[in-house]
Design a protein around this motif. Structure first.
Motif, PDB file in Angstrom:
ATOM      1  N   ILE A 155     -44.151  44.113  -1.532  1.00 39.00           N
ATOM      2  CA  ILE A 155     -43.918  43.642  -0.170  1.00 39.00           C
ATOM      3  C   ILE A 155     -45.283  43.447   0.493  1.00 39.00           C
ATOM      4  O   ILE A 155     -46.258  44.087   0.109  1.00 39.00           O
ATOM      5  CB  ILE A 155     -43.059  44.619   0.673  1.00 39.00           C
ATOM      6  CG1 ILE A 155     -43.732  45.989   0.787  1.00 39.00           C
ATOM      7  CG2 ILE A 155     -41.658  44.747   0.117  1.00 39.00           C
ATOM      8  CD1 ILE A 155     -43.018  46.936   1.730  1.00 39.00           C
ATOM      9  N   PRO A 156     -45.366  42.568   1.487  1.00 36.89           N
ATOM     10  CA  PRO A 156     -46.624  42.434   2.221  1.00 36.89           C
ATOM     11  C   PRO A 156     -47.001  43.765   2.868  1.00 36.89           C
ATOM     12  O   PRO A 156     -46.133  44.487   3.360  1.00 36.89           O
ATOM     13  CB  PRO A 156     -46.306  41.380   3.291  1.00 36.89           C
ATOM     14  CG  PRO A 156     -45.082  40.673   2.795  1.00 36.89           C
ATOM     15  CD  PRO A 156     -44.310  41.679   2.007  1.00 36.89           C
ATOM     16  N   LYS A 157     -48.287  44.090   2.874  1.00 39.34           N
ATOM     17  CA  LYS A 157     -48.712  45.390   3.389  1.00 39.34           C
ATOM     18  C   LYS A 157     -48.224  45.668   4.807  1.00 39.34           C
ATOM     19  O   LYS A 157     -47.800  46.801   5.097  1.00 39.34           O
ATOM     20  CB  LYS A 157     -50.234  45.507   3.302  1.00 39.34           C
ATOM     21  CG  LYS A 157     -50.763  46.879   3.672  1.00 39.34           C
ATOM     22  CD  LYS A 157     -52.161  47.181   3.152  1.00 39.34           C
ATOM     23  CE  LYS A 157     -53.180  46.151   3.520  1.00 39.34           C
ATOM     24  NZ  LYS A 157     -54.568  46.596   3.227  1.00 39.34           N
ATOM     25  N   PRO A 158     -48.233  44.693   5.732  1.00 40.76           N
ATOM     26  CA  PRO A 158     -47.746  44.994   7.088  1.00 40.76           C
ATOM     27  C   PRO A 158     -46.257  45.342   7.155  1.00 40.76           C
ATOM     28  O   PRO A 158     -45.792  45.839   8.171  1.00 40.76           O
ATOM     29  CB  PRO A 158     -48.031  43.694   7.858  1.00 40.76           C
ATOM     30  CG  PRO A 158     -49.118  43.025   7.094  1.00 40.76           C
ATOM     31  CD  PRO A 158     -48.830  43.345   5.666  1.00 40.76           C
ATOM     32  N   MET A 159     -45.525  45.067   6.064  1.00 37.49           N
ATOM     33  CA  MET A 159     -44.109  45.410   6.028  1.00 37.49           C
ATOM     34  C   MET A 159     -43.861  46.780   5.403  1.00 37.49           C
ATOM     35  O   MET A 159     -42.718  47.204   5.260  1.00 37.49           O
ATOM     36  CB  MET A 159     -43.319  44.341   5.261  1.00 37.49           C
ATOM     37  CG  MET A 159     -43.299  42.985   5.943  1.00 37.49           C
ATOM     38  SD  MET A 159     -42.493  43.019   7.571  1.00 37.49           S
ATOM     39  CE  MET A 159     -40.766  43.175   7.064  1.00 37.49           C
ATOM     40  N   ALA A 160     -44.920  47.481   5.039  1.00 40.75           N
ATOM     41  CA  ALA A 160     -44.769  48.821   4.465  1.00 40.75           C
ATOM     42  C   ALA A 160     -43.991  49.704   5.446  1.00 40.75           C
ATOM     43  O   ALA A 160     -44.321  49.770   6.627  1.00 40.75           O
ATOM     44  CB  ALA A 160     -46.133  49.433   4.185  1.00 40.75           C
ATOM     45  N   PRO A 161     -42.930  50.361   4.988  1.00 43.24           N
ATOM     46  CA  PRO A 161     -42.085  51.121   5.915  1.00 43.24           C
ATOM     47  C   PRO A 161     -42.715  52.425   6.376  1.00 43.24           C
ATOM     48  O   PRO A 161     -43.244  53.195   5.575  1.00 43.24           O
ATOM     49  CB  PRO A 161     -40.821  51.388   5.091  1.00 43.24           C
ATOM     50  CG  PRO A 161     -41.265  51.320   3.660  1.00 43.24           C
ATOM     51  CD  PRO A 161     -42.385  50.338   3.617  1.00 43.24           C
ATOM     52  N   ILE A 162     -42.680  52.640   7.674  1.00 42.19           N
ATOM     53  CA  ILE A 162     -43.075  53.914   8.276  1.00 42.19           C
ATOM     54  C   ILE A 162     -41.810  54.507   8.875  1.00 42.19           C
ATOM     55  O   ILE A 162     -41.260  53.984   9.836  1.00 42.19           O
ATOM     56  CB  ILE A 162     -44.134  53.720   9.379  1.00 42.19           C
ATOM     57  CG1 ILE A 162     -45.345  52.940   8.861  1.00 42.19           C
ATOM     58  CG2 ILE A 162     -44.546  55.070   9.961  1.00 42.19           C
ATOM     59  CD1 ILE A 162     -46.157  53.653   7.796  1.00 42.19           C
ATOM     60  N   ASN A 163     -41.316  55.562   8.246  1.00 41.04           N
ATOM     61  CA  ASN A 163     -40.035  56.150   8.656  1.00 41.04           C
ATOM     62  C   ASN A 163     -38.920  55.098   8.693  1.00 41.04           C
ATOM     63  O   ASN A 163     -38.108  55.055   9.625  1.00 41.04           O
ATOM     64  CB  ASN A 163     -40.177  56.847  10.017  1.00 41.04           C
ATOM     65  CG  ASN A 163     -41.171  58.002   9.973  1.00 41.04           C
ATOM     66  OD1 ASN A 163     -41.139  58.818   9.059  1.00 41.04           O
ATOM     67  ND2 ASN A 163     -42.067  58.047  10.939  1.00 41.04           N
ATOM     68  N   GLY A 164     -38.939  54.237   7.671  1.00 37.73           N
ATOM     69  CA  GLY A 164     -37.878  53.248   7.517  1.00 37.73           C
ATOM     70  C   GLY A 164     -38.054  51.984   8.341  1.00 37.73           C
ATOM     71  O   GLY A 164     -37.211  51.085   8.265  1.00 37.73           O
ATOM     72  N   ILE A 165     -39.140  51.888   9.109  1.00 41.01           N
ATOM     73  CA  ILE A 165     -39.379  50.724   9.966  1.00 41.01           C
ATOM     74  C   ILE A 165     -40.677  50.041   9.533  1.00 41.01           C
ATOM     75  O   ILE A 165     -41.685  50.724   9.330  1.00 41.01           O
ATOM     76  CB  ILE A 165     -39.483  51.157  11.452  1.00 41.01           C
ATOM     77  CG1 ILE A 165     -38.150  51.758  11.909  1.00 41.01           C
ATOM     78  CG2 ILE A 165     -39.882  49.986  12.347  1.00 41.01           C
ATOM     79  CD1 ILE A 165     -38.220  52.410  13.270  1.00 41.01           C
TER      80      ILE A 165
END
Length: 229
Positions: free
Chosen positions: A23-33
């Motif tokens: 996935i693109p790095k800015p889409m990496a999930p932080i607590n599911g978001i």
């Protein structure tokens, strides 16, 4: 008031492989978001009306999630069909700007700078480029800057530092500084614009004590899970 922001959202997240894949790095999930959602929610409070996302790797995933509008902000996708470097990516996105002054943010760092205070400093000092700066201690991941007053006079390479000011990845700037690369398509924002522009343009620093995190490595990505709620 500045109403537009470009966000660099084309990162591959190579150093995050094994933690976040495909996935693109800015889409990496932080607590599911997605991390990018936190950035957009933060800039929204400053009255930004148009967001231009400089995208490349698997950009369709970003578009599928955010669409053409988010929290009332218009979302435009400036697509890199080949890697253009940070400078080339910004220049490609600048074609969608409606004004010459804009904010620029890295899509893989969250520096909770007061954008209006940054803009005020940018305007009051009549800068061409104003960098947000963060004081750090005991680090080797980041280059540092040297200030004379508020003016940036030098950039130093990454090395072990006991203390120093780092570039926090949030900027207020004018399109005019890209005259330095008017004949280039692929180039570095850091080297070909910021460093090369120190003598020709007015480059200022704006120090902020706000929260900062860079999710570029697994340790800090995991730290962000705890910090950002």
């Amino acid at each position: 008031m500045i109403k537009e922001a470009i966000i660099l959202a084309g990162g591959l997240g190579t150093r995050l492989k094994g933690v976040v894949n495909d996935i693109p790095k800015p889409m990496a999930p932080i607590n599911g978001i997605p991390f990018l959602k936190y950035l957009l929610e933060d800039v929204h409070q400053y009255g930004i009306e148009r967001i231009i996302l400089a995208v490349g790797y698997k950009w369709e995933m970003i578009q599928d999630y955010f669409g053409q509008e988010f929290m009332g902000m218009k979302i435009i996708y400036a697509i890199e069909h080949e890697p253009l470097g940070t400078g080339g990516g910004i220049k490609n996105a600048m074609a969608h700007l409606q004004n010459k002054d804009f904010f620029l943010l890295n899509g893989d760092t969250f520096f909770k700078v007061d954008l209006r205070a940054l803009e005020t400093h940018y305007q009051d000092t009549q800068s061409d480029l104003c960098l947000s700066l963060k004081a750090m201690t005991n680090f080797d991941r980041y280059g540092t800057v040297t200030l004379k007053g508020n003016q940036i006079i030098a950039f130093q390479e990454k090395k072990q530092m006991e203390e120093g000011l780092i570039n926090g990845g949030v900027y207020a700037l004018n399109t005019s500084i890209f005259e330095l690369a008017k004949d280039q398509k692929k180039f570095s924002f850091e080297t070909d614009i910021m460093e090369s522009g120190l003598e020709q343009f007015k480059v200022q620093g704006f120090i902020s004590e706000a929260y900062f995190i860079d999710i570029g490595i697994p340790e800090d990505y995991l730290q962000a899970q705890m910090d950002i709620k």
